[in-house]
Design a protein around this motif. Structure first.
Motif, PDB file in Angstrom:
ATOM      1  N   UNK A  65       0.836  -1.207   0.000  1.00 35.11           N
ATOM      2  CA  UNK A  65       0.000   0.000   0.000  1.00 35.11           C
ATOM      3  C   UNK A  65       0.870   1.257   0.000  1.00 35.11           C
ATOM      4  N   UNK A  66       1.935   1.262   0.788  1.00 33.48           N
ATOM      5  CA  UNK A  66       2.834   2.419   0.827  1.00 33.48           C
ATOM      6  C   UNK A  66       3.511   2.622  -0.531  1.00 33.48           C
ATOM      7  N   UNK A  67       3.987   1.550  -1.138  1.00 34.79           N
ATOM      8  CA  UNK A  67       4.649   1.662  -2.447  1.00 34.79           C
ATOM      9  C   UNK A  67       3.680   2.164  -3.515  1.00 34.79           C
ATOM     10  N   UNK A  68       2.460   1.626  -3.510  1.00 35.11           N
ATOM     11  CA  UNK A  68       1.479   2.077  -4.498  1.00 35.11           C
ATOM     12  C   UNK A  68       1.096   3.539  -4.274  1.00 35.11           C
ATOM     13  N   UNK A  69       1.017   3.958  -3.020  1.00 33.69           N
ATOM     14  CA  UNK A  69       0.704   5.357  -2.736  1.00 33.69           C
ATOM     15  C   UNK A  69       1.823   6.276  -3.230  1.00 33.69           C
ATOM     16  N   UNK A  70       3.065   5.825  -3.101  1.00 32.36           N
ATOM     17  CA  UNK A  70       4.185   6.660  -3.549  1.00 32.36           C
ATOM     18  C   UNK A  70       4.312   6.669  -5.071  1.00 32.36           C
ATOM     19  N   UNK A  71       3.769   5.665  -5.774  1.00 33.93           N
ATOM     20  CA  UNK A  71       3.837   5.620  -7.229  1.00 33.93           C
ATOM     21  C   UNK A  71       2.592   6.206  -7.885  1.00 33.93           C
ATOM     22  N   UNK A  72       1.614   6.665  -7.103  1.00 32.16           N
ATOM     23  CA  UNK A  72       0.357   7.167  -7.663  1.00 32.16           C
ATOM     24  C   UNK A  72       0.585   8.433  -8.470  1.00 32.16           C
ATOM     25  N   UNK A  73      -0.189   8.554  -9.525  1.00 27.27           N
ATOM     26  CA  UNK A  73      -0.134   9.732 -10.384  1.00 27.27           C
ATOM     27  C   UNK A  73      -1.075  10.802  -9.850  1.00 27.27           C
ATOM     28  N   UNK A  74      -0.925  12.058 -10.105  1.00 27.45           N
ATOM     29  CA  UNK A  74       0.170  12.702 -10.820  1.00 27.45           C
ATOM     30  C   UNK A  74       1.353  12.972  -9.895  1.00 27.45           C
ATOM     31  N   UNK A  75       2.474  13.250 -10.499  1.00 24.15           N
ATOM     32  CA  UNK A  75       3.718  13.548  -9.794  1.00 24.15           C
ATOM     33  C   UNK A  75       4.070  12.474  -8.755  1.00 24.15           C
ATOM     34  N   UNK A  76       4.397  11.274  -9.203  1.00 22.25           N
ATOM     35  CA  UNK A  76       4.738  10.211  -8.245  1.00 22.25           C
ATOM     36  C   UNK A  76       6.027  10.527  -7.490  1.00 22.25           C
TER      37      UNK A  76
END
Length: 149
Positions: free
Chosen positions: A121-132
């Motif tokens: 969940x943390x990794x996906x939150x940090x890769x979320x668009x826009x501006x990952x």
């Protein structure tokens, strides 16, 4: 009424009440569920219920605040809180001898489950668009490779 005779600490009565020696082998059919190893109270029994179950309340509270923050349009921070709550649960399960209802399975299984889900969940939150905040170099190429004709 006849008293049941117990010959040694590992003898148990059978259906007719006669003592029999039990074995350390696992039974063919499971009739009960073992209590998780950390499943005792997290605090003494004379305290009120919330104080006895503080580890699970911390995890649920953090996850609830994260969901509320997500609902209030701060997606990245909210999902980071949800993932952080699961990671905090993994750390508490690892360090504390008794975590109350936070213990669901064996210690190892709980730590791995909470840790992997929290980290995902943390990794996906940090890769979320826009501006990952975190960019995986091969992810864009992989996406274009799977979408191209």
């Amino acid at each position: 009424m006849d008293q049941i005779e117990v010959r040694d600490p590992v003898s148990a009565p059978d259906a007719e009440g006669r003592p029999r020696r039990t074995t350390r082998r696992f039974p063919l059919f499971t009739r009960d569920t073992a209590r998780p190893e950390g499943g005792g109270r997290a605090a003494s029994g004379d305290l009120p219920a919330p104080a006895r179950q503080w580890p699970v309340l911390v995890v649920l509270g953090l996850a609830g605040v994260g969901l509320l923050v997500t609902a209030l349009d701060a997606f990245r921070f909210g999902t980071l809180l949800v993932g952080g709550a699961l990671l905090a649960g993994a750390v508490m399960r690892w360090l504390l001898p008794s975590v109350g209802m936070l213990a669901v399975r064996s210690r190892f299984t709980d730590i791995v489950t909470y840790g992997v889900l929290g980290l995902a969940i943390v990794m996906l939150a940090m890769m979320a668009q826009p501006k990952p905040w975190l960019e995986v170099p091969f992810l864009k190429d992989t996406l274009h490779f799977t979408v191209e004709n």
